[in-house]
Design an enzyme around this catalytic site. Sequence first.
Site, PDB file in Angstrom:
ATOM      1  CB  SER A  61      -0.903  -0.004   1.238  1.00 22.46           C
ATOM      2  OG  SER A  61      -0.082  -0.016   2.410  1.00 22.46           O
ATOM      3  CD  GLU A  78       0.798  -3.417   3.425  1.00 23.12           C
ATOM      4  OE1 GLU A  78       0.538  -2.788   2.384  1.00 23.12           O
ATOM      5  OE2 GLU A  78       1.027  -2.859   4.527  1.00 23.12           O
ATOM      6  CG  HIS A 118      24.040 -40.947  42.912  1.00 26.13           C
ATOM      7  ND1 HIS A 118      24.520 -39.726  43.340  1.00 26.13           N
ATOM      8  CD2 HIS A 118      24.502 -41.863  43.800  1.00 26.13           C
ATOM      9  CE1 HIS A 118      25.249 -39.906  44.448  1.00 26.13           C
ATOM     10  NE2 HIS A 118      25.251 -41.185  44.744  1.00 26.13           N
ATOM     11  CG  ASN A 119      22.443 -39.939  46.737  1.00 26.33           C
ATOM     12  OD1 ASN A 119      22.330 -41.135  47.014  1.00 26.33           O
ATOM     13  ND2 ASN A 119      23.459 -39.227  47.172  1.00 26.33           N
ATOM     14  CD  GLU A 135      21.655 -44.322  45.881  1.00 28.05           C
ATOM     15  OE1 GLU A 135      22.472 -44.878  46.641  1.00 28.05           O
ATOM     16  OE2 GLU A 135      21.971 -43.415  45.090  1.00 28.05           O
ATOM     17  CG  ASP A 151      21.041 -42.884  50.876  1.00 30.47           C
ATOM     18  OD1 ASP A 151      21.031 -43.872  50.150  1.00 30.47           O
ATOM     19  OD2 ASP A 151      21.983 -42.078  50.921  1.00 30.47           O
ATOM     20  CG  HIS A 183      23.584 -37.692  51.062  1.00 27.63           C
ATOM     21  ND1 HIS A 183      24.512 -36.912  50.434  1.00 27.63           N
ATOM     22  CD2 HIS A 183      24.021 -38.966  50.930  1.00 27.63           C
ATOM     23  CE1 HIS A 183      25.466 -37.690  49.941  1.00 27.63           C
ATOM     24  NE2 HIS A 183      25.186 -38.931  50.230  1.00 27.63           N
ATOM     25  CD  GLU A 227      23.556 -47.094  49.861  1.00 31.82           C
ATOM     26  OE1 GLU A 227      24.038 -47.052  51.005  1.00 31.82           O
ATOM     27  OE2 GLU A 227      24.153 -47.573  48.884  1.00 31.82           O
ATOM     28  CB  SER A 246      27.032 -50.940  44.153  1.00 33.78           C
ATOM     29  OG  SER A 246      25.652 -51.081  43.918  1.00 33.78           O
ATOM     30  CB  ILE A 258      22.637 -10.482  17.697  1.00 31.47           C
ATOM     31  CG1 ILE A 258      21.295  -9.739  17.805  1.00 31.47           C
ATOM     32  CG2 ILE A 258      22.573 -11.519  16.588  1.00 31.47           C
ATOM     33  CD1 ILE A 258      21.031  -8.795  16.706  1.00 31.47           C
TER      34      ILE A 258
END
Length: 599
Positions: free
Chosen positions: A32, A41, A152-153, A182, A184, A197, A231, A357, A487
């Site tokens: 336009s 557009e 793990h844990n 796991e 504990d 833990h 554990e 283990s 950027i």
Amino acid sequence: MNFKEVQRLLKMMNVDMNEDHALRLFQDADKSESGTLEGEEFVLFYKALTQREEVLSLFQEFSEDGKKLTLLELVDFLREEQLEDVGAEELAMELIDKYEPSETARARHVLSADGFLMYLCSPEGSIFNPQHRALWQDMSQPLCHYFISSSHNTYLIEDQIRGHSSIEGYIRALKRGCRCLEVDCWDGPNGEPMVYHGHTFTSKIPFREVVSTLGKYAFKTSDYPVILSLENHCSMEQQEVLAQQLKDILGEQLLTTTIDGHVPTQLPSPEELKHKILLKGKKIGRLEDTLDGPGDEAPDVSDDDNGAEAEEERRRAKKDRETLAQALSDCVIYCKNVPFRGFQEARSHSRPSEISSLSEAKARKLIRDEGNEFVRHNAWQLTRIYPSGMRTDSSNYSPQEMWNVGCQIVALNFQTAGMEMDLCDGLFSQNGCCGYVLKPPFMRDEETLFNPSDPSSWAGPGPIILTIQVISGQQLPKVANSKEGAIIDPLVRVEIYGVPADQAHQETKYIENNGFNPRWDETLQFQIHVPELALIRFVVEDYDKTSRNDFVGQFTVAFANIKPGYRHIHLLSKDGTSIPPSSLFVHIRITEPPGPEQD
């Protein structure tokens, strides 16, 4: 939207476009001539901006009139470039029906340039073989023949010293396809065992909550068995509580006897153990004693046993009986913890239902000194590897070297993003994300000669050549915490993980100031000797000449799941979640070594 606003938008979109070029696109779209873009557009402007020249020229290479691909032209492309030899005609029809936006074109069985681009960006155009996303492997082999996604844990969602313990850790791991968790356990107040833990400042959660969470989420992502690695630091009284809570809360889900009532000569399969939770822990005496009833305490002395060994077995059972509650011992069936006393000892005395283990350091030493013995051992018995106690920050070791010798339960800190978890996600993203991936045949044979460190033990005809043409990038994300409006200067690094001889990496040059549609057009080539164990990691980084490059995105895929041809790689963020529409466009060629010469 006036031109100034468009320039601001381009910066937000990670593209630093030459002002003249941007203005030309703007004026072409401004039909336009009002100096602003409105409605249609803006759509025109966006189409011009996202025009993929590299895809268009590929389209025109196969299209006779440059405007459409006929059914036959598309079949040619699928066969020649994508190596879709089987059923290329059916696939071509499917792709037109699925991705061609124009109804007229669909009716005429032709594919427009827009439809072609949509196909290339779709799952069928991805580097990851869509058939391998579903369950595609044999699930009827013994448990020890699979790599098993392991954490793990699992209760920790931060570090190992002051971190927060939470059932969220279990939910996240299970949703990610983890199959070995796991826990504990320590004595808690009011006779309630707690999970945390030990000897650290981590917070505590009741064991009961962990078991309830397990019961609820264990089989939401996968139907295959979950191993609960216990554990146990509890007193006899609270061990009775542990056993009671496991039975009461899990009910039928908890496996409390062998699947057929007999002493196993090999481990059952994931298929046979569907929807079962297996307890891994210490056990009084042997599995056969449990099956015969606890009264039958003295183990039978077979001809090749000597009295001293039977005596040792009795002494060990008596010692266990003093520290381990019978009720908890009875819940351990196929995963009895035993100390590792060398491969010789294991071969002559261990049973398939026993598991050792090992710390990462111990495992590394065995890999170095007795690689082949390790592979053979893992062909018939489970091995669990856990991170060194020095990793108080919950960092991870590379699981690849453990998988190279066939270790099944390679426990990682799932809460810690990085290359190690990318490898884990890369390996387990196949086979329906069920948490089990079948090991290659040469790792399932108890007499195998394979040793990852010894090239003479690889039976293959020679290395496969993997050629990767890194063509372009699309809408790469900005780097978090980067300077306002910065950027990126992206580069692509391709890393190969596998046997030591296959470990390699190469990278492209960096492209200045363009995260929107960078073009590299660079070819990287790798030799892969043991493709069955190889993982390929694509990493995009923001180049920085004064400090370390910043991470932008990555995608990791097992070599076995790669599709050749022109493919898009849909990038993932640091924590493994998807970041659409960010992708890389590549061409993959896999060259097999020539077979033995024909007479």
